[in-house]
Design an enzyme around this catalytic site. Sequence first.
Site, mmCIF file in Angstrom:
data_model
loop_
_atom_site.group_PDB
_atom_site.id
_atom_site.type_symbol
_atom_site.label_atom_id
_atom_site.label_comp_id
_atom_site.label_asym_id
_atom_site.label_seq_id
_atom_site.Cartn_x
_atom_site.Cartn_y
_atom_site.Cartn_z
ATOM 1 N N ARG A 48 29.980 6.915 48.313
ATOM 2 C CA ARG A 48 29.487 5.612 47.883
ATOM 3 C C ARG A 48 30.480 4.832 47.038
ATOM 4 O O ARG A 48 30.637 3.626 47.216
ATOM 5 C CB ARG A 48 28.199 5.813 47.087
ATOM 6 N N LEU A 53 10.381 13.851 40.877
ATOM 7 C CA LEU A 53 10.629 15.130 41.540
ATOM 8 C C LEU A 53 10.856 16.244 40.536
ATOM 9 O O LEU A 53 10.295 17.330 40.655
ATOM 10 C CB LEU A 53 11.827 15.003 42.479
ATOM 11 N N ALA A 54 11.699 15.990 39.533
ATOM 12 C CA ALA A 54 11.997 17.046 38.557
ATOM 13 C C ALA A 54 10.750 17.368 37.735
ATOM 14 O O ALA A 54 10.381 18.544 37.587
ATOM 15 C CB ALA A 54 13.153 16.619 37.652
ATOM 16 N N GLY A 64 7.686 12.529 32.250
ATOM 17 C CA GLY A 64 8.162 12.055 33.547
ATOM 18 C C GLY A 64 7.564 12.905 34.653
ATOM 19 O O GLY A 64 7.459 14.124 34.520
ATOM 20 N N HIS A 123 25.792 1.532 44.604
ATOM 21 C CA HIS A 123 25.517 1.903 45.996
ATOM 22 C C HIS A 123 26.007 0.798 46.928
ATOM 23 O O HIS A 123 25.697 -0.371 46.712
ATOM 24 C CB HIS A 123 24.013 2.116 46.171
#
Lengths: 254, 667
Positions: free
Chosen positions: B339, B45-46, B42, B268
């Site tokens: 949310r 971001l991580a 992956g 959401h």
Amino acid sequence: MEKNLNLNLKVWRQKNADDKGKFEEYKVNDISTDMSFLEMFDVLNSQLITEDKDPIAFDHDCREGICGSCSMHINGRPHGPKHAVTTCQLHMRSFNDGDTIVVEPWRAAPFPVIKDLVVNRSAFDRIISAGGFISINTGNAQDANAIPIPKDDADEAFAAAACIGCGACVAACKNASAMLFVSAKVSQFALLPQGQPERHQRVSEMVAQMDLEGFGACTNTGACSAECPKGISLTHIARMNRDYIAASFAANEK
Amino acid sequence: MTSKLNSKIPEGNLEQKWTKYRSTVPLVNPANKRSLEIIIVGSGLAGASAAASLAELGYKVKVFCFQDSARRAHSIAAQGGINAAKNYQNDGDSTYRLFYDTIKGGDYRSREANVYRLAEVSTNIIDQSVASGVPFAREYGGLLSNRSFGGTQVQRTFYAAGQTGQQLLLGAYSGLQRQVGTGNVKMYARHEMLDVVTIDGKCRGIIARDLTNGKLERHFGHAVLLCTGGYGNVFFLSTNAMGSNVTAAWKAHKKGAMFANPCFTQIHPTCIPVSGDHQSKLTLMSESLRNDGRIWVPAKKEDALALREGRIKPNDIREEDRDYYLERRYPAFGNLVPRDVASRAAKERCDAGYGVNKTGEAVYLDFAFNTIRYGKIEANKKGINNPTDEQIVAMGKAVVKEKYGNLFDMYEQITGVNPYDQPMMIYPAVHYTMGGLWVDYNLMTNIPGLYALGEANFSDHGANRLGASALMQGLADGYFVIPYTIGAYLSNEIMTKAISTDHEAFVEAEKNVQGTIDRLLSIKGTKTVDYYHKKLGLIIWNQCGMARSEAGLKEAIANVQALREEFWSNVKVPGDANSLNPELEKAGRVADFLELGELMCKDALDREESCGGHFREEHQTEEGEALRNDEDYKYVAAWEYFAGTNWELHKEELIYDNIKIAQRSYK
């Protein structure tokens, strides 16, 4: 208001990089004008699977116009007829009942076809690897507000950084030039104080890699910017050219 | 706590835990780092931030992503912003307040130590990102700008228009590509991880498939990091990218990694409503819009009906006939409630017959009020006395455009309606999953050497994630946590030589992967993969979505089991395994969703309480708010997999030493 369309499609089919490839014709019916262009392709593919035919391969992922995966050349234009819109955000209300729509992959030697409408754009990654970064290791940063940056510069850098790396600029260019893509990254960093230490080296190395990948030269036609789904401006190319010349002089002085 | 779950939270005061741990965690010397190999699956971001940071330290890193470039990972689509406790606005923010807001927002179902660490490193992320050239929004004085997000009363969200995820990911991606250029990272794009390989109980590598030619590859690593995002696509319709999937995490789960809190999913509140059966995905309208937009439905049922039938337009409804239900129910937080609360409130109004859109499943998000407010401010700034209404609206629209232009354009593309003139229609949609692989304080799963970072793990958001905290967590894990914590494991691995991929564990794993692929292609049934995916999505949405009940969940479990059986006997996967075959890729992912879906319902059935995004109809207050049961359910539910889709529950008790837990109130 929602309507339904019947459409004729001419789609480029190519088994793999070695295959010569050719257009195939398909019909799709009852396409809602509320569908996205890729949803229309979903319908076509499900039709093909049911008919025991090979579905059409195409790149797509976020379907929100931001990942840069989708890359269809529609009726002679990258991402189709609408201005500043990716293929995934193009909706069928932009077409009329009975239309014939021609769909091809990006056509450029540095973007070889993998299958059907899927091309290999890894050349862009290699250009970024050549210099599209600020050489700072994790953990060395000072406080983010230590250097104020004029809002206009920050906004202009952001406008350049909005490039999604889809490659429409290359596909639109008669020379298959990647100048808009490369200059957007060069500009982003050239406009920011953080980008100054490597400014000359960056532009020289990114341009060298761009040439090595086989992208063509820029002849200032402007098709790239006109077709760019994010409206990246030609002024970035001008800025890159200035920086490139400055970098060449700087290199000669050494 | 069962012996299988050791969270390894360091001793000491909350404020000191991370600082102390970081300074005492075993190190690997630079020479040894060069011979240690790390696999990262992956490139969001991580993954990208971990890859860049670990390669900078000297480790040999391999990165895998299924997209054609690392830059396309779905973090790119995050819109609104990233939280950090910088207190640049001087409005009372602090590490503790960010920590407290996150624990409370998560409805007291996350670990104190992890969340405190997250709040601590949040400020470093902003520094790091700015230094790497991320063009965040700025004020005229040249300093960084902030905005508000749900579930907090300070302005701590940093942003870049509605494209914050894109800018942060491109920042991390440029760091990753720099390491690819130096040869410290080897990049494998268009590759999908299809199994993890374990030897003597430790994770030692992966099996990956080159998607362009179908070849299976074996890769050894001293450690494997899964940075593979969430599983929201189990619902078929979600705001996730089309390719987002649970496969990597699920294969790890089936190899023994526990899956925690799978029923904690986030719906959401502000997404573009479904338009028809053709719909392939849903599009988010950033939470930042709730800064300036007011949410309402008609106060009268007859108006709602007239709107649904298109007889009147929303702007025809008079101010006194509108119900700003969030402001009415939650005066303290108003439109900025978390949310889960906002989504349930929208559902409540629509279920009661006040919804709009053809379907009756939508509410309005209206910018008229703030457009005028901004217009008046601009008129003042420009010294225009007695501006006309047209002037005010025009100037106000310009301000709104600068803040949210790309979102408004996207809305118009999708719906064909101009949101500058008419209120947007929105409805809740699946967006994020708080559940994920169980990890300890080091971000390691219960399989030694196998880590999970970012949305793929369960650790920081409890039962509900606050807006602008996903980007924060992904980058915290990758930039500032894993580079330290991985030393705790790898310092003991320096004597381990690279294991040959001819080892029988690799051979066996590859054989199993090949077996699954062959089986999928051999069914040659009558229904497409999407047919099953859509059916699964509907089951999970209806019974394990915004409201859940015992009867519904039991029915859903039976339905998912039956659907899975049908899938494996009647799915039609065209093509072969030796070339680019997107249908085959999808089939493998949906097969995993068909197992995960059952576990989600099982987890939701087991958790006899309401908390955060998990709302059990049987457990609510008289006012319809979520009713937690801290006595019996103040734990992390970690599920261990056994052959034939059977699971055993392990509980990690949550301990609150620093926060007094209470019923969440946003009134």
